[in-house]
Design a protein around this motif. Structure first.
Motif, mmCIF file in Angstrom:
data_model
loop_
_atom_site.group_PDB
_atom_site.id
_atom_site.type_symbol
_atom_site.label_atom_id
_atom_site.label_comp_id
_atom_site.label_asym_id
_atom_site.label_seq_id
_atom_site.Cartn_x
_atom_site.Cartn_y
_atom_site.Cartn_z
ATOM 1 N N CYS A 8 2.023 7.375 16.075
ATOM 2 C CA CYS A 8 1.355 6.072 16.108
ATOM 3 C C CYS A 8 2.407 5.010 16.385
ATOM 4 O O CYS A 8 3.513 5.331 16.848
ATOM 5 C CB CYS A 8 0.570 5.809 14.818
ATOM 6 S SG CYS A 8 1.570 5.688 13.321
ATOM 7 N N LEU A 9 2.106 3.763 16.093
ATOM 8 C CA LEU A 9 3.047 2.680 16.411
ATOM 9 C C LEU A 9 4.164 2.589 15.361
ATOM 10 O O LEU A 9 5.347 2.633 15.685
ATOM 11 C CB LEU A 9 2.276 1.360 16.512
ATOM 12 C CG LEU A 9 3.069 0.083 16.755
ATOM 13 C CD1 LEU A 9 3.885 0.177 18.045
ATOM 14 C CD2 LEU A 9 2.129 -1.117 16.805
ATOM 15 N N GLY A 10 3.777 2.477 14.097
ATOM 16 C CA GLY A 10 4.771 2.224 13.055
ATOM 17 C C GLY A 10 5.250 3.448 12.305
ATOM 18 O O GLY A 10 6.265 3.407 11.614
ATOM 19 N N ASN A 11 4.504 4.567 12.419
ATOM 20 C CA ASN A 11 4.747 5.780 11.609
ATOM 21 C C ASN A 11 4.762 5.486 10.113
ATOM 22 O O ASN A 11 5.507 6.098 9.346
ATOM 23 C CB ASN A 11 6.042 6.518 12.023
ATOM 24 C CG ASN A 11 6.207 7.904 11.394
ATOM 25 O OD1 ASN A 11 7.320 8.311 11.066
ATOM 26 N ND2 ASN A 11 5.126 8.624 11.191
ATOM 27 N N ILE A 12 3.928 4.524 9.698
ATOM 28 C CA ILE A 12 3.769 4.334 8.249
ATOM 29 C C ILE A 12 2.305 4.370 7.808
ATOM 30 O O ILE A 12 2.032 4.577 6.635
ATOM 31 C CB ILE A 12 4.433 3.034 7.727
ATOM 32 C CG1 ILE A 12 3.917 1.812 8.476
ATOM 33 C CG2 ILE A 12 5.959 3.139 7.782
ATOM 34 C CD1 ILE A 12 4.349 0.504 7.824
ATOM 35 N N CYS A 13 1.361 4.175 8.729
ATOM 36 C CA CYS A 13 -0.058 4.175 8.345
ATOM 37 C C CYS A 13 -0.817 5.402 8.866
ATOM 38 O O CYS A 13 -1.187 6.285 8.094
ATOM 39 C CB CYS A 13 -0.749 2.906 8.839
ATOM 40 S SG CYS A 13 -0.090 1.395 8.129
ATOM 41 N N ARG A 14 -1.042 5.461 10.186
ATOM 42 C CA ARG A 14 -1.930 6.494 10.724
ATOM 43 C C ARG A 14 -1.290 7.862 10.878
ATOM 44 O O ARG A 14 -1.844 8.869 10.416
ATOM 45 C CB ARG A 14 -2.482 6.031 12.089
ATOM 46 C CG ARG A 14 -3.439 4.868 11.987
ATOM 47 C CD ARG A 14 -3.706 4.234 13.331
ATOM 48 N NE ARG A 14 -2.521 3.576 13.861
ATOM 49 C CZ ARG A 14 -2.434 2.973 15.050
ATOM 50 N NH1 ARG A 14 -3.496 2.979 15.837
ATOM 51 N NH2 ARG A 14 -1.319 2.393 15.432
ATOM 52 N N TRP A 41 10.600 -0.289 13.535
ATOM 53 C CA TRP A 41 10.782 -1.298 12.475
ATOM 54 C C TRP A 41 10.894 -0.709 11.078
ATOM 55 O O TRP A 41 11.482 -1.315 10.192
ATOM 56 C CB TRP A 41 9.607 -2.289 12.451
ATOM 57 C CG TRP A 41 9.259 -2.827 13.786
ATOM 58 C CD1 TRP A 41 9.941 -3.787 14.471
ATOM 59 C CD2 TRP A 41 8.158 -2.421 14.617
ATOM 60 N NE1 TRP A 41 9.325 -3.998 15.677
ATOM 61 C CE2 TRP A 41 8.239 -3.191 15.797
ATOM 62 C CE3 TRP A 41 7.128 -1.486 14.478
ATOM 63 C CZ2 TRP A 41 7.320 -3.053 16.836
ATOM 64 C CZ3 TRP A 41 6.218 -1.353 15.504
ATOM 65 C CH2 TRP A 41 6.315 -2.124 16.657
ATOM 66 N N HIS A 42 10.295 0.461 10.843
ATOM 67 C CA HIS A 42 10.191 0.962 9.465
ATOM 68 C C HIS A 42 10.971 2.255 9.231
ATOM 69 O O HIS A 42 10.742 2.942 8.233
ATOM 70 C CB HIS A 42 8.716 1.177 9.099
ATOM 71 C CG HIS A 42 7.904 -0.072 9.162
ATOM 72 N ND1 HIS A 42 7.894 -1.008 8.150
ATOM 73 C CD2 HIS A 42 7.111 -0.569 10.139
ATOM 74 C CE1 HIS A 42 7.112 -2.017 8.493
ATOM 75 N NE2 HIS A 42 6.623 -1.774 9.699
ATOM 76 N N ASP A 122 -5.675 0.587 14.320
ATOM 77 C CA ASP A 122 -4.501 0.265 13.506
ATOM 78 C C ASP A 122 -4.953 -0.476 12.245
ATOM 79 O O ASP A 122 -5.504 -1.575 12.336
ATOM 80 C CB ASP A 122 -3.567 -0.613 14.344
ATOM 81 C CG ASP A 122 -2.246 -0.873 13.639
ATOM 82 O OD1 ASP A 122 -2.166 -0.662 12.412
ATOM 83 O OD2 ASP A 122 -1.301 -1.282 14.331
ATOM 84 N N PRO A 123 -4.746 0.104 11.057
ATOM 85 C CA PRO A 123 -5.260 -0.506 9.829
ATOM 86 C C PRO A 123 -4.256 -1.441 9.148
ATOM 87 O O PRO A 123 -4.531 -2.001 8.090
ATOM 88 C CB PRO A 123 -5.499 0.725 8.931
ATOM 89 C CG PRO A 123 -4.370 1.642 9.296
ATOM 90 C CD PRO A 123 -4.083 1.401 10.777
ATOM 91 N N TYR A 124 -3.076 -1.645 9.788
ATOM 92 C CA TYR A 124 -1.942 -2.288 9.094
ATOM 93 C C TYR A 124 -2.288 -3.667 8.554
ATOM 94 O O TYR A 124 -1.944 -4.009 7.423
ATOM 95 C CB TYR A 124 -0.755 -2.363 10.057
ATOM 96 C CG TYR A 124 0.540 -2.828 9.436
ATOM 97 C CD1 TYR A 124 1.098 -2.175 8.327
ATOM 98 C CD2 TYR A 124 1.225 -3.917 9.956
ATOM 99 C CE1 TYR A 124 2.293 -2.588 7.780
ATOM 100 C CE2 TYR A 124 2.430 -4.335 9.416
ATOM 101 C CZ TYR A 124 2.960 -3.676 8.323
ATOM 102 O OH TYR A 124 4.153 -4.084 7.784
ATOM 103 N N TYR A 125 -2.989 -4.477 9.376
ATOM 104 C CA TYR A 125 -3.268 -5.848 8.956
ATOM 105 C C TYR A 125 -4.642 -6.010 8.319
ATOM 106 O O TYR A 125 -5.083 -7.120 8.057
ATOM 107 C CB TYR A 125 -3.118 -6.801 10.151
ATOM 108 C CG TYR A 125 -1.687 -6.896 10.618
ATOM 109 C CD1 TYR A 125 -0.733 -7.561 9.842
ATOM 110 C CD2 TYR A 125 -1.273 -6.291 11.809
ATOM 111 C CE1 TYR A 125 0.592 -7.630 10.248
ATOM 112 C CE2 TYR A 125 0.048 -6.373 12.220
ATOM 113 C CZ TYR A 125 0.970 -7.050 11.437
ATOM 114 O OH TYR A 125 2.278 -7.115 11.849
#
Ligand code: 4NP
Length: 153
Positions: A8-14, A41-42, A122-125
């Protein structure tokens, strides 16, 4: 050993959820599952607390995962690369050097789910409901993937 990478984009949520869910559905002595993000970023961080929580509510522990960035070598290290949305797809494909690399990349909700040309949002926000929705989508997708892998080997 079949090697599957969730991206995914951040590799912290999905993708950490996708990794944990697929691991729970396969024989880990036969299927190796990992995850990565196209953004850096993470790197080194734990999954988002909301992902850890929704996984835990479903009896899956993802708190041992640490964020890493997708790298070009992953095209050689993995047999299947599942992305969550169209933006991940174009980011990953832009790094592919060969047709063989490109052929490994799939949208996770398209795999055997006919009529579902869909993205994992993307559930981040968003709020916690976004994570419930993501969990449900990934659970169904991973069920299909686990079944297809069990036929393969
Ligand atoms: P993910 O969500 O791609 O599902 O891990 C995101 C997490 C963090 C960011 C973007 C998306 N971010 O911009 O930091």
């Amino acid at each position: 050993m079949i090697r599957v990478l969730m991206v995914c984009l951040g590799n912290i949520c999905r993708s950490p959820l996708a990794e944990g869910i697929l691991k729970s559905k396969v024989d880990e002595t036969r299927v190796f599952v990992d995850s990565a993000g196209t953004g850096g970023w993470h790197v080194g961080e734990l999954p988002d607390a909301r992902s850890i929580q929704i996984a835990r509510q479903n009896h899956i522990d993802i708190s041992d995962q640490r964020c890493r960035k997708f790298k070009v070598h992953d095209f050689d290290d993995f047999d299947l690369i599942y992305v969550m949305d169209a933006s991940n797809l174009s980011d990953v494909l832009s790094l592919a050097k060969t047709e063989m690399h490109r052929n490994k990349v799939k949208m996770i909700l398209n795999d055997d789910m006919e009529g579902y040309a869909m993205e994992v949002p993307d559930p981040y926000y968003g709020g916690d409901r976004g994570f419930e929705n993501v969990f449900a989508l990934l659970d169904e997708a991973c069920e299909h993937i686990a079944k297809s892998l069990s036929h393969e080997a």
